[in-house]
Design a protein around this motif. Structure first.
Motif, PDB file in Angstrom:
ATOM      1  N   SER A 194      -1.796  -9.307   5.788  1.00  0.00           N
ATOM      2  CA  SER A 194      -1.470  -9.445   7.208  1.00  0.00           C
ATOM      3  C   SER A 194      -0.754  -8.211   7.737  1.00  0.00           C
ATOM      4  O   SER A 194      -0.505  -8.100   8.931  1.00  0.00           O
ATOM      5  N   ASN A 195      -0.424  -7.282   6.832  1.00  0.00           N
ATOM      6  CA  ASN A 195       0.307  -6.078   7.215  1.00  0.00           C
ATOM      7  C   ASN A 195      -0.111  -4.936   6.284  1.00  0.00           C
ATOM      8  O   ASN A 195       0.010  -5.040   5.065  1.00  0.00           O
ATOM      9  N   ASP A 196      -0.592  -3.843   6.854  1.00  0.00           N
ATOM     10  CA  ASP A 196      -1.060  -2.716   6.039  1.00  0.00           C
ATOM     11  C   ASP A 196       0.054  -2.078   5.217  1.00  0.00           C
ATOM     12  O   ASP A 196      -0.196  -1.467   4.175  1.00  0.00           O
ATOM     13  N   ASN A 197       1.288  -2.239   5.658  1.00  0.00           N
ATOM     14  CA  ASN A 197       2.420  -1.663   4.919  1.00  0.00           C
ATOM     15  C   ASN A 197       2.629  -2.331   3.568  1.00  0.00           C
ATOM     16  O   ASN A 197       3.289  -1.770   2.689  1.00  0.00           O
ATOM     17  N   TYR A 198       2.099  -3.548   3.402  1.00  0.00           N
ATOM     18  CA  TYR A 198       2.229  -4.231   2.115  1.00  0.00           C
ATOM     19  C   TYR A 198       1.567  -3.411   1.008  1.00  0.00           C
ATOM     20  O   TYR A 198       2.098  -3.317  -0.112  1.00  0.00           O
ATOM     21  N   HIS A 199       0.426  -2.812   1.280  1.00  0.00           N
ATOM     22  CA  HIS A 199      -0.264  -1.998   0.279  1.00  0.00           C
ATOM     23  C   HIS A 199       0.553  -0.756  -0.072  1.00  0.00           C
ATOM     24  O   HIS A 199       0.582  -0.325  -1.225  1.00  0.00           O
ATOM     25  N   ASN A 200       1.227  -0.192   0.921  1.00  0.00           N
ATOM     26  CA  ASN A 200       2.079   0.964   0.643  1.00  0.00           C
ATOM     27  C   ASN A 200       3.214   0.595  -0.302  1.00  0.00           C
ATOM     28  O   ASN A 200       3.580   1.378  -1.193  1.00  0.00           O
ATOM     29  N   SER A 201       3.778  -0.598  -0.118  1.00  0.00           N
ATOM     30  CA  SER A 201       4.840  -1.067  -1.019  1.00  0.00           C
ATOM     31  C   SER A 201       4.313  -1.234  -2.432  1.00  0.00           C
ATOM     32  O   SER A 201       4.994  -0.898  -3.416  1.00  0.00           O
ATOM     33  N   LEU A 202       3.102  -1.742  -2.571  1.00  0.00           N
ATOM     34  CA  LEU A 202       2.500  -1.909  -3.891  1.00  0.00           C
ATOM     35  C   LEU A 202       2.279  -0.559  -4.573  1.00  0.00           C
ATOM     36  O   LEU A 202       2.538  -0.406  -5.774  1.00  0.00           O
ATOM     37  N   ILE A 203       1.824   0.407  -3.809  1.00  0.00           N
ATOM     38  CA  ILE A 203       1.594   1.737  -4.377  1.00  0.00           C
ATOM     39  C   ILE A 203       2.911   2.380  -4.803  1.00  0.00           C
ATOM     40  O   ILE A 203       2.998   3.025  -5.859  1.00  0.00           O
ATOM     41  N   ASP A 204       3.948   2.189  -4.015  1.00  0.00           N
ATOM     42  CA  ASP A 204       5.265   2.716  -4.388  1.00  0.00           C
ATOM     43  C   ASP A 204       5.766   2.103  -5.690  1.00  0.00           C
ATOM     44  O   ASP A 204       6.301   2.815  -6.562  1.00  0.00           O
ATOM     45  N   GLU A 205       5.589   0.798  -5.827  1.00  0.00           N
ATOM     46  CA  GLU A 205       6.042   0.132  -7.054  1.00  0.00           C
ATOM     47  C   GLU A 205       5.208   0.558  -8.257  1.00  0.00           C
ATOM     48  O   GLU A 205       5.716   0.634  -9.371  1.00  0.00           O
ATOM     49  N   ALA A 206       3.932   0.834  -8.022  1.00  0.00           N
ATOM     50  CA  ALA A 206       3.092   1.327  -9.112  1.00  0.00           C
ATOM     51  C   ALA A 206       3.592   2.680  -9.605  1.00  0.00           C
ATOM     52  O   ALA A 206       3.604   2.956 -10.812  1.00  0.00           O
ATOM     53  N   LYS A 207       4.023   3.532  -8.683  1.00  0.00           N
ATOM     54  CA  LYS A 207       4.572   4.845  -9.053  1.00  0.00           C
ATOM     55  C   LYS A 207       5.861   4.691  -9.860  1.00  0.00           C
ATOM     56  O   LYS A 207       6.065   5.373 -10.875  1.00  0.00           O
ATOM     57  N   HIS A 208       6.723   3.771  -9.451  1.00  0.00           N
ATOM     58  CA  HIS A 208       7.978   3.529 -10.188  1.00  0.00           C
ATOM     59  C   HIS A 208       7.670   3.029 -11.601  1.00  0.00           C
ATOM     60  O   HIS A 208       8.305   3.451 -12.580  1.00  0.00           O
ATOM     61  N   LEU A 209       6.712   2.117 -11.711  1.00  0.00           N
ATOM     62  CA  LEU A 209       6.336   1.577 -13.016  1.00  0.00           C
ATOM     63  C   LEU A 209       5.739   2.672 -13.896  1.00  0.00           C
ATOM     64  O   LEU A 209       6.044   2.751 -15.093  1.00  0.00           O
ATOM     65  N   TYR A 210       4.916   3.503 -13.311  1.00  0.00           N
ATOM     66  CA  TYR A 210       4.294   4.604 -14.050  1.00  0.00           C
ATOM     67  C   TYR A 210       5.353   5.557 -14.599  1.00  0.00           C
ATOM     68  O   TYR A 210       5.317   5.942 -15.776  1.00  0.00           O
ATOM     69  N   ASP A 211       6.329   5.911 -13.776  1.00  0.00           N
ATOM     70  CA  ASP A 211       7.387   6.832 -14.214  1.00  0.00           C
ATOM     71  C   ASP A 211       8.222   6.230 -15.340  1.00  0.00           C
ATOM     72  O   ASP A 211       8.516   6.911 -16.341  1.00  0.00           O
ATOM     73  N   ASP A 212       8.595   4.964 -15.207  1.00  0.00           N
ATOM     74  CA  ASP A 212       9.423   4.324 -16.233  1.00  0.00           C
ATOM     75  C   ASP A 212       8.653   4.168 -17.547  1.00  0.00           C
ATOM     76  O   ASP A 212       9.207   4.377 -18.636  1.00  0.00           O
ATOM     77  N   ALA A 213       7.391   3.764 -17.452  1.00  0.00           N
ATOM     78  CA  ALA A 213       6.595   3.562 -18.665  1.00  0.00           C
ATOM     79  C   ALA A 213       6.369   4.876 -19.402  1.00  0.00           C
ATOM     80  O   ALA A 213       6.482   4.943 -20.636  1.00  0.00           O
ATOM     81  N   LYS A 214       6.059   5.943 -18.673  1.00  0.00           N
ATOM     82  CA  LYS A 214       5.845   7.249 -19.309  1.00  0.00           C
ATOM     83  C   LYS A 214       7.117   7.753 -19.992  1.00  0.00           C
ATOM     84  O   LYS A 214       7.055   8.421 -21.031  1.00  0.00           O
ATOM     85  N   ALA A 215       8.259   7.408 -19.416  1.00  0.00           N
ATOM     86  CA  ALA A 215       9.525   7.888 -19.979  1.00  0.00           C
ATOM     87  C   ALA A 215       9.965   7.094 -21.205  1.00  0.00           C
ATOM     88  O   ALA A 215      10.782   7.587 -21.998  1.00  0.00           O
ATOM     89  N   ASN A 216       9.447   5.871 -21.381  1.00  0.00           N
ATOM     90  CA  ASN A 216       9.940   5.010 -22.449  1.00  0.00           C
ATOM     91  C   ASN A 216       8.910   4.693 -23.516  1.00  0.00           C
ATOM     92  O   ASN A 216       9.254   4.087 -24.528  1.00  0.00           O
ATOM     93  N   ILE A 217       7.655   5.059 -23.308  1.00  0.00           N
ATOM     94  CA  ILE A 217       6.625   4.822 -24.318  1.00  0.00           C
ATOM     95  C   ILE A 217       6.203   6.174 -24.878  1.00  0.00           C
ATOM     96  O   ILE A 217       5.722   7.047 -24.143  1.00  0.00           O
TER      97      ILE A 217
END
Length: 431
Positions: free
Chosen positions: A387-410
């Motif tokens: 219902s809001n295009d900004n929701y996808h932007n939030s998902l992409i931001d969280e994907a970036k955070h997850l990617y950074d944390d996973a790369k740093a710890n695995i």
């Protein structure tokens, strides 16, 4: 009068989740049924039954008293055992999952009905015993039919006990708890989405509106929306509810903003339509389900439990709930005849997603199976209608955070390569 009944309905909805509510109600019914049977015995119902079906009626006072006493003692024994099992259930659920799931387990209707049936039968048998005169030798004066009813109720209690054992053994399983929380939240979300229109209504700026503080302390669970709508229309006002439903409100902290200054009596009337509780109820606030499910997942990843399978199951349930939440507007505005009357503060999607993801990133970033599942969740959500295009932007931001944390710890290169592939496969990923 309509306002009064709405308040009564809201009050009933609040107290019915208490573990003692239905047992107390059924106990009251059992007592009144015993009084009714004593009255019918005075009218000769046992004599009527003896004349037509004598095989069903006990016509010896000593036998009737002994049998009822024995059966009542048996019910008391299984009731004590049942209550003990409830305590074990609550203790294990609190230790293995999360203390926040306890209100949902306590309020399970089927368990309350069984415990209430025990109490009702005990009261019925007790007052039936009072009506037996051991010195009366006339079989027509014995409450034989009442004793028969007591025996039937006791047998039903034994069957209910078997069902109780089965049900409570199922309730302690984590899949059952997750399914229960998910179902309640899903039903609430679907109802809210169905109520919203395709285009969210607007609401005026409230920066210069008058604030009014709460008269109580507790968790804001619900409010009588129909009553508040009537008040708004009658007095030509608009209301903004400041706390997020389910949040903790302190006394005298501002709880509402009103479009114009009103008299104290009207303020009291408005505030009386807010229901506070000391616990958290998912039926009234879907956001609590995200918190409870994620806490179960995080608890499963603790060193003492170390159960990645359960954590993955929680992510599956969260994925479906987030998919429904994508269809809901961030702003909840209650209207009547296309006029915006009440603005309700809610947790916006970006904040809700962040709070869930930050917990999993903190405790699961070293576990490859959970990291993969989180990426798949985000990928699925990015493909859903919102219902809001900004929701996808939030998902992409969280994907970036997850990617950074996973790369740093695995540290394993193969795992890192897979993480890279998952991140790059996300649709509409921003550079």
């Amino acid at each position: 009068m309509k306002s009064f009944f709405i308040k009564i309905k809201s009050f009933f909805h609040t107290i019915e989740d208490n573990i003692a509510f239905y047992p107390a109600l059924l106990s009251f019914i059992g007592f009144n049924f015993a009084m009714l049977m004593l009255f019918l015995e005075d009218e000769g119902i046992s004599a009527f039954v003896i004349e037509h079906v004598p095989e069903l009626v006990i016509n010896n006072a000593d036998t009737a008293k002994t049998l009822l006493s024995f059966l009542t003692g048996g019910i008391i024994s299984i009731m004590v055992f049942s209550f003990s099992m409830v305590m074990v259930l609550l203790n294990q659920a609190s230790s293995n999952f999360s203390p926040r799931v306890l209100p949902g387990l306590i309020s399970k209707r089927n368990h309350q009905y069984v415990l209430g049936m025990y109490l009702a039968t005990i009261l019925y048998n007790t007052f039936t015993l009072v009506g037996i005169d051991p010195l009366e030798n006339d079989k027509y004066q014995l409450p034989g039919f009442s004793v028969l009813i007591g025996i039937i109720l006791t047998v039903l209690c034994f069957f209910a006990f078997l069902y109780f054992i089965h049900s409570i053994s199922q309730s302690i399983q984590v899949n059952s708890i997750l399914k229960s929380i998910y179902t309640k939240a899903r039903n609430r979300l679907v109802m809210l989405v169905d109520k919203e229109r395709e285009k969210a209504p607007s609401f005026p700026d409230t920066s210069d509106w008058k604030e009014y503080g709460s008269k109580e302390t507790g968790y804001l669970q619900t409010f009588a929306a129909a009553n508040l709508i009537n008040i708004c229309e009658e007095h030509d006002i608009q209301i903004k509810i400041l706390p997020i439903p389910g949040g903790f409100v302190l006394k005298e902290i501002p709880i509402v903003k009103i479009s114009k200054e009103i008299e104290d009596d009207l303020v009291e009337e408005i505030l009386s339509n807010f229901n506070f509780a000391e616990g958290e109820i998912v039926d009234d606030n879907y956001a609590l389900a995200f918190k409870q499910i994620s806490e179960i997942g995080i608890k499963a990843m603790s060193p003492g439990i170390n159960d990645p399978g359960t954590a993955i199951n929680t992510i599956d349930y969260l994925t479906e709930l987030f998919a429904i939440r994508l269809q809901k507007h961030d702003d909840t505005i209650i209207t009547n005849d296309d006029k915006s009357l009440i603005f309700v503060n809610t947790v916006n999607f970006s904040e809700l997603l962040y709070q869930v993801m930050v917990s999993y990133r903190t405790y699961c970033k070293h576990d490859m199976t959970c990291v993969q599942k989180l990426f798949l969740m985000i990928k699925y959500l990015l493909l859903q209608r919102t219902s809001n295009d900004n929701y996808h932007n939030s998902l992409i931001d969280e994907a970036k955070h997850l990617y950074d944390d996973a790369k740093a710890n695995i540290g394993n290169e193969e795992d890192r390569r897979r993480i890279e592939q998952l991140y790059k496969s996300l649709p509409n990923k921003r550079d």
